[in-house]
Design a protein around this motif. Sequence first.
Motif, PDB file in Angstrom:
ATOM      1  N   ALA A 130      42.178  63.528  41.537  1.00  0.00           N
ATOM      2  CA  ALA A 130      41.348  62.333  41.340  1.00  0.00           C
ATOM      3  C   ALA A 130      41.719  61.246  42.343  1.00  0.00           C
ATOM      4  O   ALA A 130      40.848  60.624  42.969  1.00  0.00           O
ATOM      5  N   ALA A 131      43.013  61.016  42.519  1.00  0.00           N
ATOM      6  CA  ALA A 131      43.453  59.980  43.455  1.00  0.00           C
ATOM      7  C   ALA A 131      43.062  60.344  44.887  1.00  0.00           C
ATOM      8  O   ALA A 131      42.573  59.502  45.653  1.00  0.00           O
ATOM      9  N   HIS A 132      43.277  61.590  45.247  1.00  0.00           N
ATOM     10  CA  HIS A 132      42.969  62.052  46.605  1.00  0.00           C
ATOM     11  C   HIS A 132      41.481  61.935  46.894  1.00  0.00           C
ATOM     12  O   HIS A 132      41.066  61.463  47.961  1.00  0.00           O
ATOM     13  N   ALA A 133      40.652  62.356  45.931  1.00  0.00           N
ATOM     14  CA  ALA A 133      39.206  62.314  46.128  1.00  0.00           C
ATOM     15  C   ALA A 133      38.680  60.886  46.176  1.00  0.00           C
ATOM     16  O   ALA A 133      37.662  60.605  46.827  1.00  0.00           O
ATOM     17  N   ALA A 134      39.360  59.971  45.493  1.00  0.00           N
ATOM     18  CA  ALA A 134      38.903  58.571  45.431  1.00  0.00           C
ATOM     19  C   ALA A 134      39.430  57.716  46.572  1.00  0.00           C
ATOM     20  O   ALA A 134      38.971  56.579  46.761  1.00  0.00           O
ATOM     21  N   PHE A 135      40.375  58.230  47.355  1.00  0.00           N
ATOM     22  CA  PHE A 135      41.112  57.382  48.290  1.00  0.00           C
ATOM     23  C   PHE A 135      40.221  56.604  49.245  1.00  0.00           C
ATOM     24  O   PHE A 135      40.388  55.388  49.420  1.00  0.00           O
ATOM     25  N   GLU A 136      39.287  57.257  49.896  1.00  0.00           N
ATOM     26  CA  GLU A 136      38.480  56.556  50.902  1.00  0.00           C
ATOM     27  C   GLU A 136      37.699  55.406  50.288  1.00  0.00           C
ATOM     28  O   GLU A 136      37.592  54.319  50.877  1.00  0.00           O
ATOM     29  N   GLN A 137      37.142  55.625  49.088  1.00  0.00           N
ATOM     30  CA  GLN A 137      36.411  54.537  48.425  1.00  0.00           C
ATOM     31  C   GLN A 137      37.362  53.412  48.013  1.00  0.00           C
ATOM     32  O   GLN A 137      37.040  52.228  48.156  1.00  0.00           O
ATOM     33  N   LEU A 138      38.524  53.773  47.513  1.00  0.00           N
ATOM     34  CA  LEU A 138      39.493  52.748  47.097  1.00  0.00           C
ATOM     35  C   LEU A 138      40.006  51.946  48.288  1.00  0.00           C
ATOM     36  O   LEU A 138      40.215  50.733  48.194  1.00  0.00           O
ATOM     37  N   ALA A 139      40.187  52.610  49.419  1.00  0.00           N
ATOM     38  CA  ALA A 139      40.618  51.893  50.619  1.00  0.00           C
ATOM     39  C   ALA A 139      39.528  50.931  51.093  1.00  0.00           C
ATOM     40  O   ALA A 139      39.817  49.830  51.584  1.00  0.00           O
ATOM     41  N   GLU A 140      38.283  51.337  50.913  1.00  0.00           N
ATOM     42  CA  GLU A 140      37.157  50.469  51.296  1.00  0.00           C
ATOM     43  C   GLU A 140      37.097  49.224  50.433  1.00  0.00           C
ATOM     44  O   GLU A 140      36.778  48.131  50.926  1.00  0.00           O
ATOM     45  N   THR A 141      37.402  49.376  49.128  1.00  0.00           N
ATOM     46  CA  THR A 141      37.261  48.250  48.194  1.00  0.00           C
ATOM     47  C   THR A 141      38.579  47.523  47.931  1.00  0.00           C
ATOM     48  O   THR A 141      38.598  46.567  47.142  1.00  0.00           O
ATOM     49  N   SER A 142      39.680  47.961  48.581  1.00  0.00           N
ATOM     50  CA  SER A 142      41.023  47.462  48.230  1.00  0.00           C
ATOM     51  C   SER A 142      41.236  47.605  46.729  1.00  0.00           C
ATOM     52  O   SER A 142      41.594  46.658  46.024  1.00  0.00           O
ATOM     53  N   GLY A 143      41.012  48.809  46.261  1.00  0.00           N
ATOM     54  CA  GLY A 143      41.003  49.068  44.831  1.00  0.00           C
ATOM     55  C   GLY A 143      42.345  49.465  44.258  1.00  0.00           C
ATOM     56  O   GLY A 143      43.395  49.316  44.888  1.00  0.00           O
ATOM     57  N   SER A 144      42.305  49.990  43.031  1.00  0.00           N
ATOM     58  CA  SER A 144      43.539  50.319  42.327  1.00  0.00           C
ATOM     59  C   SER A 144      43.387  51.612  41.541  1.00  0.00           C
ATOM     60  O   SER A 144      42.274  52.021  41.182  1.00  0.00           O
ATOM     61  N   ILE A 145      44.524  52.225  41.279  1.00  0.00           N
ATOM     62  CA  ILE A 145      44.592  53.425  40.449  1.00  0.00           C
ATOM     63  C   ILE A 145      45.485  53.121  39.263  1.00  0.00           C
ATOM     64  O   ILE A 145      46.584  52.574  39.419  1.00  0.00           O
ATOM     65  N   THR A 146      45.024  53.470  38.078  1.00  0.00           N
ATOM     66  CA  THR A 146      45.877  53.432  36.898  1.00  0.00           C
ATOM     67  C   THR A 146      45.934  54.832  36.313  1.00  0.00           C
ATOM     68  O   THR A 146      44.911  55.385  35.899  1.00  0.00           O
ATOM     69  N   PHE A 147      47.119  55.410  36.333  1.00  0.00           N
ATOM     70  CA  PHE A 147      47.341  56.706  35.715  1.00  0.00           C
ATOM     71  C   PHE A 147      47.744  56.492  34.264  1.00  0.00           C
ATOM     72  O   PHE A 147      48.571  55.617  33.966  1.00  0.00           O
ATOM     73  N   ILE A 148      47.185  57.290  33.368  1.00  0.00           N
ATOM     74  CA  ILE A 148      47.592  57.224  31.965  1.00  0.00           C
ATOM     75  C   ILE A 148      48.726  58.222  31.771  1.00  0.00           C
ATOM     76  O   ILE A 148      48.529  59.433  31.842  1.00  0.00           O
ATOM     77  N   SER A 149      49.914  57.698  31.562  1.00  0.00           N
ATOM     78  CA  SER A 149      51.109  58.512  31.450  1.00  0.00           C
ATOM     79  C   SER A 149      51.482  58.667  29.979  1.00  0.00           C
ATOM     80  O   SER A 149      50.646  58.515  29.086  1.00  0.00           O
ATOM     81  N   ALA A 150      52.742  58.991  29.711  1.00  0.00           N
ATOM     82  CA  ALA A 150      53.211  59.143  28.334  1.00  0.00           C
ATOM     83  C   ALA A 150      54.725  59.001  28.316  1.00  0.00           C
ATOM     84  O   ALA A 150      55.397  59.247  29.323  1.00  0.00           O
ATOM     85  N   GLY A 151      55.255  58.641  27.166  1.00  0.00           N
ATOM     86  CA  GLY A 151      56.686  58.452  27.034  1.00  0.00           C
ATOM     87  C   GLY A 151      57.488  59.707  27.294  1.00  0.00           C
ATOM     88  O   GLY A 151      58.678  59.637  27.638  1.00  0.00           O
ATOM     89  N   GLN A 152      56.863  60.878  27.140  1.00  0.00           N
ATOM     90  CA  GLN A 152      57.554  62.135  27.422  1.00  0.00           C
ATOM     91  C   GLN A 152      58.024  62.206  28.871  1.00  0.00           C
ATOM     92  O   GLN A 152      58.885  63.018  29.208  1.00  0.00           O
ATOM     93  N   ALA A 153      57.461  61.360  29.745  1.00  0.00           N
ATOM     94  CA  ALA A 153      57.836  61.369  31.158  1.00  0.00           C
ATOM     95  C   ALA A 153      59.285  60.952  31.361  1.00  0.00           C
ATOM     96  O   ALA A 153      59.926  61.375  32.328  1.00  0.00           O
ATOM     97  N   TYR A 154      59.806  60.110  30.488  1.00  0.00           N
ATOM     98  CA  TYR A 154      61.148  59.562  30.705  1.00  0.00           C
ATOM     99  C   TYR A 154      62.073  59.742  29.510  1.00  0.00           C
ATOM    100  O   TYR A 154      63.246  59.362  29.574  1.00  0.00           O
ATOM    101  N   ALA A 155      61.574  60.338  28.423  1.00  0.00           N
ATOM    102  CA  ALA A 155      62.411  60.576  27.251  1.00  0.00           C
ATOM    103  C   ALA A 155      62.245  62.025  26.805  1.00  0.00           C
ATOM    104  O   ALA A 155      61.140  62.420  26.423  1.00  0.00           O
ATOM    105  N   PRO A 156      63.289  62.846  26.878  1.00  0.00           N
ATOM    106  CA  PRO A 156      63.175  64.226  26.402  1.00  0.00           C
ATOM    107  C   PRO A 156      62.648  64.247  24.975  1.00  0.00           C
ATOM    108  O   PRO A 156      63.085  63.461  24.120  1.00  0.00           O
TER     109      PRO A 156
END
Length: 278
Positions: A130-156
């Motif tokens: 998703a980020a890769h496919a959106a990059f050119e448009q985001l660079a054009e608009t000076s846009g942003s990416i928000t990934f929806i993560s989870a606590g499992q990423a940093y807590a076993p």
Amino acid sequence: MSDLLSNLSPTLLDGTTAFITGGGSGINLGIGKVFAALGANLSICGRDGAKLQRAATELEELGARVVHCVADVRDHDALAAAMERTADAVGPINTLIAGAAGNFNAPAEKISANGFATVVGIDLLGAFNAAHAAFEQLAETSGSITFISAGQAYAPTSNQVHAGAAKAGIENLMQNLALEWGPRGVRANTIVPGPIAGTLGVERLSAEVGAAEWRRAVPLGRFGTTEEVGVMAAVLASPLAAYVSGCRIQVDGGFGLAGFGMLHRAWMDLGTGATAPA
């Protein structure tokens, strides 16, 4: 407009376009509803066309212009086509919400290689695509990416080795993109929701130990709402967060402080007999 949303300008996101993966339900649809209420145009994608159509109708009723595209986030070409269609229909993408995810409860020794790969494919590969496919448009608009993560990423977390590995990858992906794409004007952050009421994820993950145990594990003593996550996503997408990049934002009522440890003890008391898809 709800009391929570009334704290933000209804024109905060006027004229912007948000592309939301997994936007047909749950937290991602909740984010879409907040964006719609604040003036954004929307494009939602997912694998279930009927679900997307229902979600699009709800968003249109809030006044948004909406495109819905059937696309599997594991298919880069399908995502790229959906994003081209979005730009043509409602304008170039200002905000990408990478929220598509898959999960189930299972002890590590019972997960098949296919089950593990499915979660990593949807969550991590899908986020990159998703980020890769959106990059050119985001660079054009000076846009942003928000990934929806989870606590499992940093807590076993018991029964969550697959999701933990995938979400940890997303956290590192976010930081690398914030570093590499910052000079192009693209910001990247993650939101880490805690237990959110009315979502399939909470229903599945609380099925064994029970909702009461989950609420006890949250210092604020309650589940969150999709709107509370959506408001934070809207702030990150807006000029209010113009200097915020490379950050993990927890919207979890303090759950990440000790919650997984409390749930681990509850799971151990019950035993870990969950099964995983083949």
